[in-house]
Design a protein around this motif. Sequence first.
Motif, PDB file in Angstrom:
ATOM      1  N   PRO A   1       0.805  -1.236   0.000  1.00 21.35           N
ATOM      2  CA  PRO A   1       0.000   0.000   0.000  1.00 21.35           C
ATOM      3  C   PRO A   1       0.828   1.272   0.000  1.00 21.35           C
ATOM      4  O   PRO A   1       0.452   2.260  -0.633  1.00 21.35           O
ATOM      5  CB  PRO A   1      -0.838  -0.126   1.275  1.00 21.35           C
ATOM      6  N   THR A   2       1.965   1.286   0.707  1.00 21.93           N
ATOM      7  CA  THR A   2       2.715   2.544   0.780  1.00 21.93           C
ATOM      8  C   THR A   2       3.298   2.928  -0.578  1.00 21.93           C
ATOM      9  O   THR A   2       3.362   4.110  -0.917  1.00 21.93           O
ATOM     10  CB  THR A   2       3.844   2.451   1.824  1.00 21.93           C
ATOM     11  N   SER A   3       3.722   1.934  -1.362  1.00 20.29           N
ATOM     12  CA  SER A   3       4.218   2.213  -2.717  1.00 20.29           C
ATOM     13  C   SER A   3       3.091   2.695  -3.616  1.00 20.29           C
ATOM     14  O   SER A   3       3.331   3.413  -4.593  1.00 20.29           O
ATOM     15  CB  SER A   3       4.856   0.956  -3.312  1.00 20.29           C
ATOM     16  N   SER A   4       1.878   2.285  -3.307  1.00 15.46           N
ATOM     17  CA  SER A   4       0.711   2.745  -4.061  1.00 15.46           C
ATOM     18  C   SER A   4       0.349   4.169  -3.684  1.00 15.46           C
ATOM     19  O   SER A   4      -0.028   4.987  -4.546  1.00 15.46           O
ATOM     20  CB  SER A   4      -0.480   1.821  -3.783  1.00 15.46           C
ATOM     21  N   MET A   5       0.466   4.492  -2.423  1.00 16.02           N
ATOM     22  CA  MET A   5       0.025   5.804  -1.935  1.00 16.02           C
ATOM     23  C   MET A   5       0.876   6.937  -2.502  1.00 16.02           C
ATOM     24  O   MET A   5       0.384   8.052  -2.729  1.00 16.02           O
ATOM     25  CB  MET A   5       0.047   5.814  -0.413  1.00 16.02           C
ATOM     26  N   SER A   6       2.148   6.664  -2.767  1.00 13.32           N
ATOM     27  CA  SER A   6       3.007   7.732  -3.276  1.00 13.32           C
ATOM     28  C   SER A   6       2.585   8.184  -4.669  1.00 13.32           C
ATOM     29  O   SER A   6       2.731   9.358  -5.018  1.00 13.32           O
ATOM     30  CB  SER A   6       4.471   7.285  -3.294  1.00 13.32           C
ATOM     31  N   ALA A   7       2.058   7.279  -5.475  1.00 10.31           N
ATOM     32  CA  ALA A   7       1.733   7.599  -6.872  1.00 10.31           C
ATOM     33  C   ALA A   7       0.259   7.868  -7.086  1.00 10.31           C
ATOM     34  O   ALA A   7      -0.189   8.015  -8.234  1.00 10.31           O
ATOM     35  CB  ALA A   7       2.196   6.465  -7.777  1.00 10.31           C
ATOM     36  N   ALA A   8      -0.534   7.940  -6.024  1.00  4.22           N
ATOM     37  CA  ALA A   8      -1.982   8.056  -6.170  1.00  4.22           C
ATOM     38  C   ALA A   8      -2.393   9.334  -6.904  1.00  4.22           C
ATOM     39  O   ALA A   8      -3.270   9.307  -7.778  1.00  4.22           O
ATOM     40  CB  ALA A   8      -2.644   7.993  -4.801  1.00  4.22           C
ATOM     41  N   ASP A   9      -1.786  10.453  -6.584  1.00  7.71           N
ATOM     42  CA  ASP A   9      -2.153  11.703  -7.249  1.00  7.71           C
ATOM     43  C   ASP A   9      -1.745  11.678  -8.727  1.00  7.71           C
ATOM     44  O   ASP A   9      -2.466  12.205  -9.586  1.00  7.71           O
ATOM     45  CB  ASP A   9      -1.504  12.892  -6.545  1.00  7.71           C
ATOM     46  N   LEU A  10      -0.617  11.053  -9.015  1.00  8.76           N
ATOM     47  CA  LEU A  10      -0.165  10.939 -10.401  1.00  8.76           C
ATOM     48  C   LEU A  10      -1.180  10.188 -11.247  1.00  8.76           C
ATOM     49  O   LEU A  10      -1.494  10.572 -12.377  1.00  8.76           O
ATOM     50  CB  LEU A  10       1.193  10.243 -10.449  1.00  8.76           C
ATOM     51  N   MET A  11      -1.725   9.110 -10.684  1.00  5.98           N
ATOM     52  CA  MET A  11      -2.692   8.309 -11.427  1.00  5.98           C
ATOM     53  C   MET A  11      -4.068   8.955 -11.455  1.00  5.98           C
ATOM     54  O   MET A  11      -4.809   8.825 -12.429  1.00  5.98           O
ATOM     55  CB  MET A  11      -2.773   6.912 -10.830  1.00  5.98           C
ATOM     56  N   ALA A  12      -4.420   9.665 -10.401  1.00  8.70           N
ATOM     57  CA  ALA A  12      -5.720  10.346 -10.376  1.00  8.70           C
ATOM     58  C   ALA A  12      -5.813  11.367 -11.503  1.00  8.70           C
ATOM     59  O   ALA A  12      -6.808  11.423 -12.245  1.00  8.70           O
ATOM     60  CB  ALA A  12      -5.936  11.018  -9.019  1.00  8.70           C
ATOM     61  N   VAL A  13      -4.779  12.174 -11.642  1.00  8.01           N
ATOM     62  CA  VAL A  13      -4.786  13.194 -12.683  1.00  8.01           C
ATOM     63  C   VAL A  13      -4.733  12.565 -14.065  1.00  8.01           C
ATOM     64  O   VAL A  13      -5.419  13.011 -15.000  1.00  8.01           O
ATOM     65  CB  VAL A  13      -3.616  14.178 -12.484  1.00  8.01           C
ATOM     66  N   LEU A  14      -3.958  11.514 -14.203  1.00  4.56           N
ATOM     67  CA  LEU A  14      -3.863  10.846 -15.506  1.00  4.56           C
ATOM     68  C   LEU A  14      -5.228  10.330 -15.950  1.00  4.56           C
ATOM     69  O   LEU A  14      -5.668  10.576 -17.083  1.00  4.56           O
ATOM     70  CB  LEU A  14      -2.859   9.695 -15.441  1.00  4.56           C
ATOM     71  N   ALA A  15      -5.901   9.604 -15.058  1.00  4.82           N
ATOM     72  CA  ALA A  15      -7.189   9.008 -15.420  1.00  4.82           C
ATOM     73  C   ALA A  15      -8.245  10.066 -15.681  1.00  4.82           C
ATOM     74  O   ALA A  15      -9.043   9.963 -16.620  1.00  4.82           O
ATOM     75  CB  ALA A  15      -7.651   8.058 -14.319  1.00  4.82           C
ATOM     76  N   ALA A  16      -8.277  11.094 -14.857  1.00  2.00           N
ATOM     77  CA  ALA A  16      -9.343  12.089 -14.950  1.00  2.00           C
ATOM     78  C   ALA A  16      -9.138  13.092 -16.080  1.00  2.00           C
ATOM     79  O   ALA A  16     -10.113  13.626 -16.616  1.00  2.00           O
ATOM     80  CB  ALA A  16      -9.459  12.842 -13.626  1.00  2.00           C
ATOM     81  N   ARG A  17      -7.885  13.312 -16.482  1.00  2.00           N
ATOM     82  CA  ARG A  17      -7.625  14.432 -17.386  1.00  2.00           C
ATOM     83  C   ARG A  17      -6.926  14.059 -18.699  1.00  2.00           C
ATOM     84  O   ARG A  17      -7.082  14.783 -19.680  1.00  2.00           O
ATOM     85  CB  ARG A  17      -6.757  15.466 -16.653  1.00  2.00           C
ATOM     86  N   HIS A  18      -6.174  12.964 -18.729  1.00  2.25           N
ATOM     87  CA  HIS A  18      -5.308  12.768 -19.893  1.00  2.25           C
ATOM     88  C   HIS A  18      -5.400  11.389 -20.546  1.00  2.25           C
ATOM     89  O   HIS A  18      -5.102  11.285 -21.742  1.00  2.25           O
ATOM     90  CB  HIS A  18      -3.848  13.053 -19.509  1.00  2.25           C
ATOM     91  N   LEU A  19      -5.746  10.375 -19.806  1.00  2.00           N
ATOM     92  CA  LEU A  19      -5.829   9.040 -20.389  1.00  2.00           C
ATOM     93  C   LEU A  19      -6.985   8.985 -21.380  1.00  2.00           C
ATOM     94  O   LEU A  19      -8.079   9.484 -21.109  1.00  2.00           O
ATOM     95  CB  LEU A  19      -6.033   8.008 -19.277  1.00  2.00           C
ATOM     96  N   ARG A  20      -6.757   8.362 -22.508  1.00  2.00           N
ATOM     97  CA  ARG A  20      -7.792   8.135 -23.517  1.00  2.00           C
ATOM     98  C   ARG A  20      -7.981   6.630 -23.631  1.00  2.00           C
ATOM     99  O   ARG A  20      -7.150   5.931 -24.200  1.00  2.00           O
ATOM    100  CB  ARG A  20      -7.376   8.733 -24.880  1.00  2.00           C
TER     101      ARG A  20
ATOM    102  N   LYS B   1       6.424   8.275   0.082  1.00  2.00           N
ATOM    103  CA  LYS B   1       5.940   6.907   0.243  1.00  2.00           C
ATOM    104  C   LYS B   1       5.010   6.857   1.457  1.00  2.00           C
ATOM    105  O   LYS B   1       5.337   7.349   2.525  1.00  2.00           O
ATOM    106  CB  LYS B   1       7.117   5.956   0.431  1.00  2.00           C
ATOM    107  N   GLY B   2       3.828   6.264   1.238  1.00  2.00           N
ATOM    108  CA  GLY B   2       2.848   6.236   2.313  1.00  2.00           C
ATOM    109  C   GLY B   2       2.161   7.567   2.527  1.00  2.00           C
ATOM    110  O   GLY B   2       1.608   7.816   3.620  1.00  2.00           O
ATOM    111  N   ALA B   3       2.170   8.425   1.507  1.00  2.00           N
ATOM    112  CA  ALA B   3       1.623   9.784   1.644  1.00  2.00           C
ATOM    113  C   ALA B   3       0.196   9.778   2.165  1.00  2.00           C
ATOM    114  O   ALA B   3      -0.636   8.987   1.733  1.00  2.00           O
ATOM    115  CB  ALA B   3       1.666  10.489   0.291  1.00  2.00           C
ATOM    116  N   GLY B   4      -0.067  10.653   3.124  1.00  2.00           N
ATOM    117  CA  GLY B   4      -1.404  10.827   3.671  1.00  2.00           C
ATOM    118  C   GLY B   4      -1.659  10.101   4.965  1.00  2.00           C
ATOM    119  O   GLY B   4      -2.632  10.400   5.663  1.00  2.00           O
ATOM    120  N   ALA B   5      -0.814   9.157   5.309  1.00  2.00           N
ATOM    121  CA  ALA B   5      -0.979   8.397   6.560  1.00  2.00           C
ATOM    122  C   ALA B   5       0.273   8.618   7.402  1.00  2.00           C
ATOM    123  O   ALA B   5       1.346   8.098   7.087  1.00  2.00           O
ATOM    124  CB  ALA B   5      -1.186   6.916   6.278  1.00  2.00           C
ATOM    125  N   SER B   6       0.151   9.379   8.451  1.00  4.31           N
ATOM    126  CA  SER B   6       1.326   9.803   9.222  1.00  4.31           C
ATOM    127  C   SER B   6       2.106   8.641   9.812  1.00  4.31           C
ATOM    128  O   SER B   6       3.316   8.749  10.027  1.00  4.31           O
ATOM    129  CB  SER B   6       0.896  10.763  10.331  1.00  4.31           C
TER     130      SER B   6
END
Length: 617
Positions: free
Chosen positions: A30-49, A239-244
């Motif tokens: 999960p921590t490796s996933s949390m670091s890239a979450a914003d990168l994937m959110a923007v990609l899916a919502a704005r740029h991925l076709r 890594k692990g962004a958002g969870a202290s």
Amino acid sequence: MSQGAWLYELGQQLRVDAVRAADAAGSGHPTSSMSAADLMAVLAARHLRYDFDDPHSPENDHLVFSKGHASPLLYALYKACGAVSDTELLSYRRRGSRLEGHPTPRLPWVEVATGSLGQGLPVGVGMALAGMHLDRLPYRVWVLCGDSELTEGSVWEAMEYAGDSGLGNLTAILDINRLGQRGPTRHGWDLDAYQRRAAAFGWNTIEIDGHDTAAIDDAYAQAEASPERPTAIIARTVKGAGASAVANQEGAHGKPLSDAEAAIAELGGVRDNRVTVTRPEAGHQPHSFPEGRLELPSYDTGSQTATRSAFGEAVTALGHARGDVVVLDGEVADSTRAQYFAKAHPERFFECYIAEQQMVAAAVGMQVRGWVPYAATFAAFFSRAYDFIRMAAISRANIKLVGSHAGVAIGQDGPSQMGLEDIAALRAVHGSVVLHPCDGNSTARLTAAMADHHGITYLRTMRADTPVLYGPDETFEIGGSKLPRSSDADQATVVSAGTTVHEALRAADILEREGIPLRVVDAYSIKPVDAATLRRAAADTGRIVVAEDHWPEGGLGDAVLDVFADTRPSPRLMKLAVSSMPASATPDEQLAEARIDAESIAEAVRAMVRQEEGASV
């Protein structure tokens, strides 16, 4: 809600769902996933076709998670896109679930298996090459890479190839979260270190805060506006962004959070937002190349030709008949004879230089789009790309590998150039086919048969000219064999392939003069091997000698032994193979030194027959 707030919420949802999936499984990253979450959110919502209802659309973008251990993020993204349910998300890593620990094509939106680090970007290069030069479509390839894998040499093979080729349709998203599995990465948060390396290979580079959704959005837009160069987005993340409890903490890698509920609450709780991913613009059709009638080369019986030359001529003829066939080379096309294809079909020939990992990876990327790639180099050098071949099997990939200069029969070049492990290595790959023809006509027909067989198929070719044994009208099937010599009176059988077929036939001539008739099996299909022919030979002659130009471990001899592993009674069986380290010598001297030449084969059969005759007296 503003766009920035919506993207923030989506990133938090992806983090929460990654935490939930790993917690339900009791394992994961999960921590490796949390670091890239914003990168994937923007990609899916704005740029991925991408059209999730039609994952095989030729117009879709391609998203590769090179950091495959971040699978909780990928599956959370699929949930946000409406592709998987929350129930399926929480089946992560359970028996029978499509959501495996690392992504595989069991999911229709996953095109290649990942998890062996350093492979996603090289495969992405193959996809981008297909888009630019084969399909000629405007889709983009997005590859999410972790910083730990950027120490892999294969990543820099890909970086150089993409930069040199001007793959402006390729974007590498570098998740620089500073922490690897056991501690800090080599360069930590020194984004400039990564920038200098990528820029040196001709990439457009953009350094950003990987949690600033506006900066991410702008970086993707810049990548899309850079048609002449690939873009590396170098994102500083936590890594692990958002969870202290785990953010930027060592020792949290590869395990669920100890208090998932607290982390979820800190991240703002469970959400069920949906992303409407923009579908690609319709109306584009992939490019197709002309096709015609297949006219394979033919060789007169008794003439001489090298099987490597027969391959080159056959794959060239196949290229005339089939527009989906492409060839990749490891800078040895003059030796493998892939240069024949390059001259006839330059638009479908790809020079990968001395970068065998990139060559195989590019083949895997191209086959995703339905192309049929033949990747050719010396048999010995596929060992450099073995992990890519292994992962290609997990990807259910359809690639054709051709290894020339097999065995000690190449002569004076010495052991560094001799493929002596290749049969064993390729036999061990799940679902693979291993072929080793002995003459021109069998090679030509098997080269064509490979194109019709889905999966990893390996053709082993030889350097030297060898006699043509079979007429051009003979058929050769995967899983078959030939009997160039047999009779009802045969006292023993020699099972051979490639060079040793010719040595076995000469041995048969020697033994015939001594009153020992010998059956010779040309086991050109080593995997699958022709078990029925071998069992019949065992029943008829009772004695089998296997002669092969390969180490004794894992080669033709072991394929034959496997046939009789559960057979009672079993024939008497002897293996002749290369057992000592060769040095430079002529081909004939090499075969004699390895004791796989005609005289050695005859001696082995003679000793086997006489020993049994003496024992029966």
